[in-house]
Design a protein around this motif. Structure first.
Motif, PDB file in Angstrom:
ATOM      1  N   GLN A 164       0.863  -1.185   0.000  1.00 54.95           N
ATOM      2  CA  GLN A 164       0.000   0.000   0.000  1.00 54.95           C
ATOM      3  C   GLN A 164       0.898   1.234   0.000  1.00 54.95           C
ATOM      4  N   PRO A 183      -1.035   5.707   0.945  1.00 53.35           N
ATOM      5  CA  PRO A 183      -2.192   5.151   1.657  1.00 53.35           C
ATOM      6  C   PRO A 183      -3.446   5.134   0.771  1.00 53.35           C
ATOM      7  N   GLY A 184      -4.115   3.986   0.759  1.00 46.97           N
ATOM      8  CA  GLY A 184      -5.340   3.830  -0.028  1.00 46.97           C
ATOM      9  C   GLY A 184      -5.116   3.383  -1.464  1.00 46.97           C
ATOM     10  N   THR A 242     -11.212   1.670   6.588  1.00 47.51           N
ATOM     11  CA  THR A 242      -9.882   1.721   7.191  1.00 47.51           C
ATOM     12  C   THR A 242      -9.816   0.686   8.308  1.00 47.51           C
ATOM     13  N   GLY A 243      -8.695   0.010   8.423  1.00 48.50           N
ATOM     14  CA  GLY A 243      -8.524  -1.022   9.446  1.00 48.50           C
ATOM     15  C   GLY A 243      -8.825  -2.425   8.938  1.00 48.50           C
ATOM     16  N   ARG A 300      -2.850  -3.982   6.117  1.00 50.51           N
ATOM     17  CA  ARG A 300      -3.985  -3.333   6.770  1.00 50.51           C
ATOM     18  C   ARG A 300      -4.310  -2.019   6.059  1.00 50.51           C
ATOM     19  N   ARG A 301      -5.537  -1.857   5.612  1.00 49.89           N
ATOM     20  CA  ARG A 301      -5.997  -0.635   4.918  1.00 49.89           C
ATOM     21  C   ARG A 301      -6.017   0.503   5.899  1.00 49.89           C
TER      22      ARG A 301
END
Length: 175
Positions: free
Chosen positions: A80, A83-84, A148-149, A174-175
């Protein structure tokens, strides 16, 4: 990961050379992948890399064992950055250009992994060269619509990896 092979030669002699050979999944020739020298009682042990499914056998002098099937997983990676945004891929001795990988999320309520997206492998680097060099096959950056998470993983299914690999699974992200 290293594979460990052990055995005993029929003569029971120490100091005999044992060679481990592999015939990769889609080839007809055997190649040497490891060597060991027998100890007391004719026993031997050797660690070696195979990096692809195929047949294995041991030879010593003019004797050769029956072959055994070894099934190998490819190295699957998932990252990742930023992020995202995600990228997934496979590092193996075969290329997977224009094949599809699966992205799974862990569903806590079910206690199981659930597919959320299929992604296309669009880039390939390296040529394999017929030896032990790997080819990296990767996706473009992509997004996943999950909270998220959420725990995610990339999977190269067995039906895509065949005939040279069984399913490969990345480390959890983990997102």
């Amino acid at each position: 990961e290293l594979v460990n092979a052990t055995g005993t030669i029929g003569s029971g002699q120490a100091g005999q050379l044992v060679t481990i050979q592999q015939r990769p999944c889609d080839q007809q020739t055997w190649r040497d992948v490891g060597e060991a020298t027998t100890t007391g009682g004719g026993t031997w042990s050797v660690d070696f890399l195979t990096r692809i499914s195929g047949l294995l056998r041991a030879t010593s002098g003019d004797a050769t064992t029956d072959s055994v099937q070894l099934r190998q997983r490819p190295y699957v990676f998932f990252a990742q950055r930023p992020p995202g945004r995600f990228r997934a891929g496979v590092q193996a001795q075969r290329q997977y250009w224009h094949r599809r990988m699966r992205i799974d999320r862990f569903d806590r309520a079910r206690g199981a992994w659930v597919m959320v997206k299929r992604v296309l492998i669009t880039k390939t680097e390296g040529d394999g060269g017929g030896g032990m060099s790997d080819i990296a096959s990767t996706t473009d950056l992509f997004g996943i619509n999950v909270p998220t998470g959420t725990n995610l993983r990339a999977v190269l299914p067995t039906e895509v990896g065949r005939p040279c690999y069984v399913a490969g699974i990345s480390a959890i992200v983990r997102r």
